[in-house]
Design an enzyme around this catalytic site. Structure first.
Site, PDB file in Angstrom:
ATOM      1  CE  LYS A 167      -3.745  -2.439   2.338  1.00  0.00           C
ATOM      2  NZ  LYS A 167      -4.358  -2.786   3.637  1.00  0.00           N
TER       3      LYS A 167
ATOM      4  CD  GLN B 210      -3.303  -4.418   6.758  1.00  0.00           C
ATOM      5  OE1 GLN B 210      -3.203  -3.458   6.002  1.00  0.00           O
ATOM      6  NE2 GLN B 210      -4.018  -5.489   6.441  1.00  0.00           N
TER       7      GLN B 210
ATOM      8  CG  ASP C 106      -9.433  -0.206   5.345  1.00  0.00           C
ATOM      9  OD1 ASP C 106      -9.293  -0.531   4.151  1.00  0.00           O
ATOM     10  OD2 ASP C 106      -8.792  -0.721   6.277  1.00  0.00           O
TER      11      ASP C 106
END
Ligand code: NDP
Length: 305
Positions: A49, A93, A116
């Site tokens: 990412k 994460q 997200d």
């Protein structure tokens, strides 16, 4: 049976994001990744990412915490990032170590910075079909693959196998929304006679987490098959000792499918590309620019009728 090339489509999306980032100058979108512990898959996802962000002209930072970090410490970090006007996107994460309630942690992120799409506010916005709501990256990537491959969804029967909050459920909601207008069935581990349901699918989305689970006998001739699975299967012939396979038995299913995503090279690259698009959208919104939802497909854009 043509493949849907997720790498190529992700590159298109990223080129658009890069142009959007350049148009925002001198503002540079900034996303902060928060990682707790050293889970190897998480390390590799966050690295990927960060690399992709750099290539798109997006600034990224990393906050690292040891495995034994307390709930209070992590929540305080998120509070600080929420309050920092220099930060446009926050991504914690997953998976988090067991002392955390992931829902609590995700919900601590202020919705404007939820790149997200995991907060209750973002998910609620998708249910309400709010065009400014942030869709989770993987389901958003699935929809983008379908749109850019010219797959008509209106009135067609889409079957989603899997009901997780990060893939199955939001994918079903997006397909159901006005504009995409699919007729959606969601199946899961308690579904009886799964094959009888998946064989009805004109669009079949497999988000199960079991290698090769969807076999040819479960797929309708001419279906569009989207394989979300990322499974590590032991493979002594590979340097890493494993290979990545999807939830679909590609070799068996591909000859029956009108279109199919390979693994790797299908949904995976789209997830990261959509994260970058969400980050750009968050930075644009912070700069007072109006958010835009997905644009409708042109009327003649039906390569797979
Ligand atoms: P989860 O484990 O959270 O959910 C799996 C779903 O599959 C559950 O709803 C489960 O049902 C269902 N399921 C499990 N076994 C069966 C079965 N025998 N028959 C029918 N349904 C079944 O996984 P995720 O949704 O997080 O991920 C799914 C896959 O997608 C994984 O391989 C993951 O690695 C991959 N993934 C890929 C991403 C990408 O970028 N390409 C991003 C995220 C995930 P129940 O709810 O009843 O338990």
């Amino acid at each position: 049976m043509p493949n849907i090339d997720g790498n190529a489509i992700a590159q298109q999306v990223l080129a658009e994001v890069k142009a959007g980032v350049e148009a925002l100058a001198p503002l540079i979108p900034h996303v902060v990744f928060v990682r707790v512990g050293d889970d190897p898959a998480s390390v590799s996802y966050v690295n990927k990412k960060q690399k992709t962000a750099a290539a798109a002209g997006i600034r990224s930072s990393l906050r690292l915490f040891p495995e034994e970090t307390s709930r209070e410490t992590l929540l305080a970090c998120i509070d600080g990032l929420n309050a920092d006007p220099d930060v446009h996107g926050i991504l914690v994460q997953a998976p988090l170590p067991p002392q955390f309630d992931e829902r609590e942690v995700f919900n601590r992120i202020t919705p404007a910075k939820d790149v997200d799409g995991f907060t209750s506010a973002s998910i609620g916005g998708i249910v309400q079909e709010n065009p400014a709501a942030t869709a989770a990256c993987t389901p958003a990537g699935i929809i983008e693959l379908l749109r850019r491959s010219g797959v008509a969804t209106s009135g067609r029967h889409a079957v989603v196998v899997g009901r997780s909050l990060i893939v199955g459920k939001p994918a079903a909601l997006l397909l159901l929304a006005k504009g995409l207008d699919a007729t959606v069935t969601v199946a899961h581990s308690r579904t009886r006679d799964l094959g009888a349901i998946t064989r009805q699918a004109e669009i079949l989305i497999a988000a199960i987490g079991r290698p090769g689970f969807i076999t040819a006998d479960m797929v309708r001739e001419g279906a569009v098959v989207i394989d979300v699975g990322i499974n590590r299967v032991p493979d002594a012939s590979r340097k890493a000792g494993y290979r990545i396979t999807g939830d679909v038995d590609y070799a068996g299913v591909a000859p029956k499918a009108a279109l199919i995503t390979p693994v790797p090279g299908g949904v995976g690259p789209m997830t990261v590309a959509m994260l970058m698009r969400n980050t750009l959208a968050a930075a644009r919104a912070a700069a007072g620019m109006r958010a835009t939802g997905p644009q409708p497909l042109p009327a003649n854009h039906h390569a797979v009728p």
